[in-house]
Design a protein around this motif. Structure first.
Motif, PDB file in Angstrom:
ATOM      1  N   UNK A  12     -11.367  15.375  96.938  1.00 17.01           N
ATOM      2  CA  UNK A  12     -12.798  15.662  96.944  1.00 17.01           C
ATOM      3  C   UNK A  12     -13.243  16.067  98.342  1.00 17.01           C
ATOM      4  N   UNK A  13     -12.890  15.280  99.345  1.00 19.38           N
ATOM      5  CA  UNK A  13     -13.266  15.592 100.723  1.00 19.38           C
ATOM      6  C   UNK A  13     -12.687  16.932 101.162  1.00 19.38           C
ATOM      7  N   UNK A  14     -11.425  17.183 100.852  1.00 14.79           N
ATOM      8  CA  UNK A  14     -10.794  18.439 101.266  1.00 14.79           C
ATOM      9  C   UNK A  14     -11.462  19.628 100.581  1.00 14.79           C
ATOM     10  N   UNK A  15     -11.710  19.530  99.291  1.00 11.60           N
ATOM     11  CA  UNK A  15     -12.338  20.621  98.543  1.00 11.60           C
ATOM     12  C   UNK A  15     -13.736  20.908  99.075  1.00 11.60           C
ATOM     13  N   UNK A  16     -14.527  19.863  99.305  1.00 11.95           N
ATOM     14  CA  UNK A  16     -15.887  20.041  99.803  1.00 11.95           C
ATOM     15  C   UNK A  16     -15.878  20.644 101.207  1.00 11.95           C
ATOM     16  N   UNK A  17     -14.991  20.157 102.071  1.00 12.79           N
ATOM     17  CA  UNK A  17     -14.910  20.682 103.439  1.00 12.79           C
ATOM     18  C   UNK A  17     -14.465  22.132 103.434  1.00 12.79           C
ATOM     19  N   UNK A  18     -13.469  22.467 102.620  1.00 14.16           N
ATOM     20  CA  UNK A  18     -12.994  23.856 102.534  1.00 14.16           C
ATOM     21  C   UNK A  18     -14.116  24.781 102.091  1.00 14.16           C
ATOM     22  N   UNK A  19     -14.896  24.355 101.111  1.00  8.03           N
ATOM     23  CA  UNK A  19     -16.005  25.160 100.619  1.00  8.03           C
ATOM     24  C   UNK A  19     -17.072  25.324 101.702  1.00  8.03           C
ATOM     25  N   UNK A  20     -17.442  24.223 102.346  1.00  6.43           N
ATOM     26  CA  UNK A  20     -18.487  24.259 103.375  1.00  6.43           C
ATOM     27  C   UNK A  20     -18.093  25.164 104.542  1.00  6.43           C
ATOM     28  N   UNK A  74     -16.439  27.804 104.539  1.00 11.53           N
ATOM     29  CA  UNK A  74     -16.518  29.228 104.185  1.00 11.53           C
ATOM     30  C   UNK A  74     -17.955  29.745 104.137  1.00 11.53           C
ATOM     31  N   UNK A  75     -18.932  28.861 104.182  1.00  8.72           N
ATOM     32  CA  UNK A  75     -20.324  29.278 104.069  1.00  8.72           C
ATOM     33  C   UNK A  75     -20.823  29.864 105.388  1.00  8.72           C
ATOM     34  N   UNK A  90     -19.600  24.359  93.409  1.00  8.45           N
ATOM     35  CA  UNK A  90     -20.944  24.703  92.951  1.00  8.45           C
ATOM     36  C   UNK A  90     -21.990  23.803  93.603  1.00  8.45           C
ATOM     37  N   UNK A  91     -21.716  22.498  93.667  1.00  8.29           N
ATOM     38  CA  UNK A  91     -22.678  21.565  94.251  1.00  8.29           C
ATOM     39  C   UNK A  91     -22.840  21.778  95.758  1.00  8.29           C
ATOM     40  N   UNK A  92     -21.734  22.057  96.459  1.00 10.07           N
ATOM     41  CA  UNK A  92     -21.808  22.323  97.900  1.00 10.07           C
ATOM     42  C   UNK A  92     -22.606  23.599  98.148  1.00 10.07           C
ATOM     43  N   UNK A  93     -22.320  24.648  97.392  1.00  6.94           N
ATOM     44  CA  UNK A  93     -23.027  25.925  97.557  1.00  6.94           C
ATOM     45  C   UNK A  93     -24.508  25.776  97.211  1.00  6.94           C
ATOM     46  N   UNK A  94     -24.826  25.032  96.150  1.00  8.83           N
ATOM     47  CA  UNK A  94     -26.228  24.813  95.789  1.00  8.83           C
ATOM     48  C   UNK A  94     -26.970  24.068  96.891  1.00  8.83           C
ATOM     49  N   UNK A  95     -26.335  23.068  97.480  1.00  6.29           N
ATOM     50  CA  UNK A  95     -26.951  22.313  98.569  1.00  6.29           C
ATOM     51  C   UNK A  95     -27.240  23.227  99.754  1.00  6.29           C
ATOM     52  N   UNK A  96     -26.260  24.030 100.104  1.00  6.60           N
ATOM     53  CA  UNK A  96     -26.400  25.002 101.197  1.00  6.60           C
ATOM     54  C   UNK A  96     -27.564  25.960 100.915  1.00  6.60           C
ATOM     55  N   UNK A  97     -27.609  26.508  99.702  1.00  7.93           N
ATOM     56  CA  UNK A  97     -28.670  27.462  99.340  1.00  7.93           C
ATOM     57  C   UNK A  97     -30.056  26.816  99.414  1.00  7.93           C
ATOM     58  N   UNK A  98     -30.173  25.562  98.989  1.00  9.41           N
ATOM     59  CA  UNK A  98     -31.464  24.864  99.059  1.00  9.41           C
ATOM     60  C   UNK A  98     -31.938  24.733 100.511  1.00  9.41           C
TER      61      UNK A  98
END
Length: 131
Positions: free
Chosen positions: A6-14, A16-17, A98-106
C-alpha cells in the motif's frame, strides 16, 4: 494488498503527479506529500499498521467508508474531508491510484489558477471515464 505494498503503491503514484514533493515535517515516521505547499497525502504507521491518509470529497468519503472496511475517517485530520486507507483484501492498485489522484486534484483545485500544475477538472480522469 498488504501495508507495505500500500505504501509503495501510494508513494509511486504520488511521485508521478506534477509538482508533487515529499517532505518530512513531522519527523522520519511521517511521509507528507504536498503540491505547491499544500498537503494531499500522508503516510505513517498507526499502532504498527501502515496507513495512507488522503483528502476526499465529503460525499465520496462517506460512500467509500460504507463500501470498504479498509477506509476509515482521516487519522488526526478533519473526519469529513480526509480518509485513512489501510491494506486489505479490498484494496488494489487501481483503488489506491484513484484515491491518491483524487486527493491531489482536490488540493490543486483550491490553488490559485496561476499556481496549478494541471487542470484539476480534467487531470487523471481518463481511467475513470473508461469504466
Amino acid at each position: 494488498m498488504n501495508g507495505s505494498a500500500l505504501h509503495k503503491t501510494a508513494a509511486d503514484c504520488a511521485e508521478e503527479l506534477p509538482g508533487a514533493q515529499l517532505e518530512h515535517p513531522f519527523g522520519p515516521d511521517w511521509e507528507v506529500y504536498k503540491v505547491r505547499g499544500k498537503v494531499f497525502m500522508l503516510m505513517t504507521e498507526v499502532p504498527g499498521r501502515p496507513v495512507v491518509i488522503l483528502k476526499a470529497d465529503p460525499g465520496e468519503a462517506h460512500a467509500l467508508r460504507e463500501q470498504y472496511s479498509e477506509i476509515t475517517p482521516g487519522y488526526h485530520m478533519n473526519k469529513k474531508h480526509w480518509i485513512t486507507l489501510e491494506g486489505g483484501a479490498g484494496v488494489d492498485t487501481e483503488l489506491v491510484s484513484e484515491l491518491v489522484t483524487d486527493s491531489y486534484r482536490l488540493v490543486v483545485a483550491h490553488l490559485p489558477r496561476a499556481e496549478r500544475p494541471v487542470d484539476p477538472h480534467t487531470y487523471g480522469t481518463g481511467a475513470r471515464a473508461a469504466r
